[in-house]
Design a protein around this motif. Structure first.
Motif, mmCIF file in Angstrom:
data_model
loop_
_atom_site.group_PDB
_atom_site.id
_atom_site.type_symbol
_atom_site.label_atom_id
_atom_site.label_comp_id
_atom_site.label_asym_id
_atom_site.label_seq_id
_atom_site.Cartn_x
_atom_site.Cartn_y
_atom_site.Cartn_z
ATOM 1 N N SER A 167 70.144 57.262 54.607
ATOM 2 C CA SER A 167 70.342 58.656 54.207
ATOM 3 C C SER A 167 71.830 59.007 54.179
ATOM 4 C CB SER A 167 69.607 59.586 55.183
ATOM 5 O OG SER A 167 69.904 60.935 54.894
ATOM 6 N N LEU A 168 72.564 58.564 55.187
ATOM 7 C CA LEU A 168 74.012 58.805 55.248
ATOM 8 C C LEU A 168 74.700 58.247 53.998
ATOM 9 C CD1 LEU A 168 76.658 59.441 56.917
ATOM 10 C CD2 LEU A 168 76.482 57.090 57.737
ATOM 11 N N TYR A 169 74.307 57.053 53.615
ATOM 12 C CA TYR A 169 74.956 56.419 52.461
ATOM 13 C C TYR A 169 74.621 57.138 51.160
ATOM 14 C CZ TYR A 169 77.496 52.769 54.707
ATOM 15 O OH TYR A 169 78.443 52.121 55.443
ATOM 16 N N ILE A 170 73.396 57.615 51.020
ATOM 17 C CA ILE A 170 73.059 58.376 49.798
ATOM 18 C C ILE A 170 73.939 59.621 49.727
ATOM 19 C CG2 ILE A 170 71.307 59.724 48.593
ATOM 20 C CD1 ILE A 170 69.165 57.997 49.917
ATOM 21 N N GLY A 171 73.993 60.358 50.835
ATOM 22 C CA GLY A 171 74.763 61.612 50.843
ATOM 23 C C GLY A 171 76.239 61.374 50.596
ATOM 24 N N ALA A 172 76.767 60.276 51.161
ATOM 25 C CA ALA A 172 78.192 59.975 50.998
ATOM 26 C C ALA A 172 78.497 59.510 49.568
ATOM 27 C CB ALA A 172 78.603 58.900 52.003
ATOM 28 N N GLN A 173 77.596 58.722 49.009
ATOM 29 C CA GLN A 173 77.887 58.129 47.701
ATOM 30 C C GLN A 173 77.499 59.040 46.536
ATOM 31 O OE1 GLN A 173 75.870 54.329 48.174
ATOM 32 N NE2 GLN A 173 77.655 53.425 49.177
ATOM 33 N N HIS A 174 76.599 60.020 46.780
ATOM 34 C CA HIS A 174 76.147 60.888 45.688
ATOM 35 C C HIS A 174 76.403 62.370 45.939
ATOM 36 C CE1 HIS A 174 74.309 57.786 43.216
ATOM 37 N NE2 HIS A 174 73.905 57.225 44.335
ATOM 38 N N ILE A 179 74.054 65.646 44.862
ATOM 39 C CA ILE A 179 72.841 65.186 45.571
ATOM 40 C C ILE A 179 73.152 65.219 47.063
ATOM 41 C CG2 ILE A 179 71.179 63.296 45.907
ATOM 42 C CD1 ILE A 179 71.160 63.980 43.005
ATOM 43 N N ARG A 180 72.404 66.015 47.809
ATOM 44 C CA ARG A 180 72.542 66.038 49.271
ATOM 45 C C ARG A 180 71.441 65.177 49.888
ATOM 46 N NH1 ARG A 180 70.958 70.333 51.249
ATOM 47 N NH2 ARG A 180 70.091 71.347 49.410
ATOM 48 N N ALA A 232 70.212 77.363 50.319
ATOM 49 C CA ALA A 232 70.806 77.868 51.566
ATOM 50 C C ALA A 232 71.463 76.745 52.363
ATOM 51 C CB ALA A 232 69.731 78.551 52.420
ATOM 52 N N ALA A 233 71.027 75.508 52.130
ATOM 53 C CA ALA A 233 71.608 74.347 52.823
ATOM 54 C C ALA A 233 72.601 73.620 51.929
ATOM 55 C CB ALA A 233 70.500 73.394 53.261
ATOM 56 N N GLY A 234 73.216 74.364 50.993
ATOM 57 C CA GLY A 234 74.071 73.751 49.979
ATOM 58 C C GLY A 234 75.255 72.975 50.527
ATOM 59 N N TYR A 235 75.684 73.278 51.763
ATOM 60 C CA TYR A 235 76.814 72.525 52.333
ATOM 61 C C TYR A 235 76.355 71.624 53.473
ATOM 62 C CZ TYR A 235 81.792 71.564 52.705
ATOM 63 O OH TYR A 235 83.027 70.939 52.681
ATOM 64 N N VAL A 236 75.072 71.386 53.568
ATOM 65 C CA VAL A 236 74.537 70.484 54.594
ATOM 66 C C VAL A 236 74.243 69.139 53.929
ATOM 67 C CG1 VAL A 236 72.769 70.127 56.355
ATOM 68 C CG2 VAL A 236 73.483 72.459 55.760
ATOM 69 N N ALA A 239 73.499 65.003 57.276
ATOM 70 C CA ALA A 239 73.218 65.526 58.616
ATOM 71 C C ALA A 239 71.922 64.939 59.176
ATOM 72 C CB ALA A 239 73.100 67.049 58.557
ATOM 73 N N VAL A 240 71.836 64.959 60.497
ATOM 74 C CA VAL A 240 70.576 64.631 61.177
ATOM 75 C C VAL A 240 70.202 65.857 62.002
ATOM 76 C CG1 VAL A 240 69.397 63.122 62.817
ATOM 77 C CG2 VAL A 240 71.175 62.181 61.326
ATOM 78 N N LEU A 241 69.060 66.463 61.664
ATOM 79 C CA LEU A 241 68.620 67.658 62.391
ATOM 80 C C LEU A 241 67.475 67.290 63.332
ATOM 81 C CD1 LEU A 241 68.559 70.586 59.813
ATOM 82 C CD2 LEU A 241 70.044 70.308 61.781
ATOM 83 N N ASP A 242 67.715 67.391 64.621
ATOM 84 C CA ASP A 242 66.641 67.171 65.583
ATOM 85 C C ASP A 242 65.746 68.404 65.593
ATOM 86 O OD1 ASP A 242 66.976 64.621 67.122
ATOM 87 O OD2 ASP A 242 69.008 65.410 67.317
#
Ligand SMILES: NC(=O)c1ccc[n+]([C@@H]2O[C@H](COP(=O)([O-])OP(=O)(O)OC[C@H]3O[C@@H](n4cnc5c(N)ncnc54)[C@H](O)[C@@H]3O)[C@@H](O)[C@H]2O)c1
Length: 254
Positions: A167-174, A179-180, A232-236, A239-242
């Motif tokens: 998930s981290l890699y998708i968010g970082a690369q896209h 794409i979040r 509403a989560a446009g800048y998230v 992340a990992v949300l517990d």
């Protein structure tokens, strides 16, 4: 007031029961149209009838690339776009006995449903999202098992860890493409499956140990997925949300 997900189209995997079904209900209540994939056809059909025109159900085994691809295609065919992918399907199998004992087959099956499903999800969903107008949101459902080891289920937990890194890699690369990608990490959730295993007294004892004094409901997780799916989560991103209510309450008061 407009709903948070008006106009959005989401794919939810493992949608027939538990957290996936609760997520489908919340997404639709927020205005989304959903494509629901599962291998439990009976339960899936019931949910699709309940949700009406906003939902399409598909027998889709996410441990095969074709199953994942077909869900993305169904979103495009039925609703003309794809904005959200919720990678929710998972298995916990008896053969996943422990770190030195789980069979090769248990590792492979768990890996395919958890990690390869997300790999195929990214491969097919991201181009579909990019072809639309507003990027997209991918949500991966992990587990508190990545932090708190249990006596069995080594493959389940290790594959969830791999899912979090993916998930981290998708968010970082896209991310720059709009794409979040984020992780929701539930603790113990009171799904139908869990209700069958623990009686009322056991559940109450567990609730008494938790900081919030109650056990997590599927809807608690579903609401978090809906938030991450929404603008509403446009800048998230990454992340990992517990979603564990803060875990255990302090046992000693000074
Ligand atoms: N319930 C909990 O306490 C808990 C805790 C932490 C994390 N989670 C995670 O939440 C997610 C949902 O779990 P749940 O408790 O609602 O489980 P569940 O068993 O109620 O639902 C999982 C769904 O996935 C489907 N599924 C299984 N294999 C599939 C495949 N190959 N292709 C498509 N669908 C498949 C099942 O048929 C089922 O409907 C999972 O990722 C799980 O790891 C659950």
């Amino acid at each position: 007031m407009a709903n948070r997900l008006d106009g959005k189209v989401a794919v939810v995997t493992g949608a027939a029961s538990g957290i996936g079904a609760a997520t489908a209900r919340v997404l639709v209540s927020e205005g989304a149209r959903v494509v629901l994939g599962d291998i439990n056809d009976g339960a899936l059909d019931k949910l699709v009838v309940e949700l009406g025109d906003s939902a399409v159900g598909l027998h889709a085994d996410v441990s095969r690339e074709e199953g994942v691809r077909s869900l993305v295609q169904a979103a495009l065919d039925s609703f003309g776009r794809l904005d959200v992918l919720d990678n929710n399907a998972a298995i916990e199998i008896p053969e996943d006995t422990g770190s030195s004992t789980s069979s090769n087959e248990a590792w492979q099956r768990t890996f395919d449903v958890t990690v390869m499903a997300a790999v195929w999800g990214a491969r097919h969903a991201i181009p579909a999202m990019l072809a639309g107008d507003g990027g997209g949101s991918i949500v991966h459902i992990s587990s508190g098992a990545v932090r708190y080891a249990t006596a069995t289920k080594a493959a389940y937990a290790a594959c969830k860890s791999a899912l979090e890194t993916f998930s981290l890699y998708i968010g970082a690369q896209h991310g720059a493409d709009g794409i979040r990608s984020n992780v929701v990490r539930p603790g113990f959730v009171l799904t139908e499956g869990v209700r069958e295993i623990f009686n009322e007294e056991q559940r109450q004892r567990f609730a008494d140990m938790l900081a919030l004094g109650r056990v997590c409901q599927p809807e608690d997780v579903a609401e978090t997925v809906a938030f991450l799916a929404s603008p509403a989560a446009g800048y998230v991103n990454c992340a990992v949300l517990d979603v564990d209510g803060g875990g255990a309450k302090p046992m000693i008061s000074w």
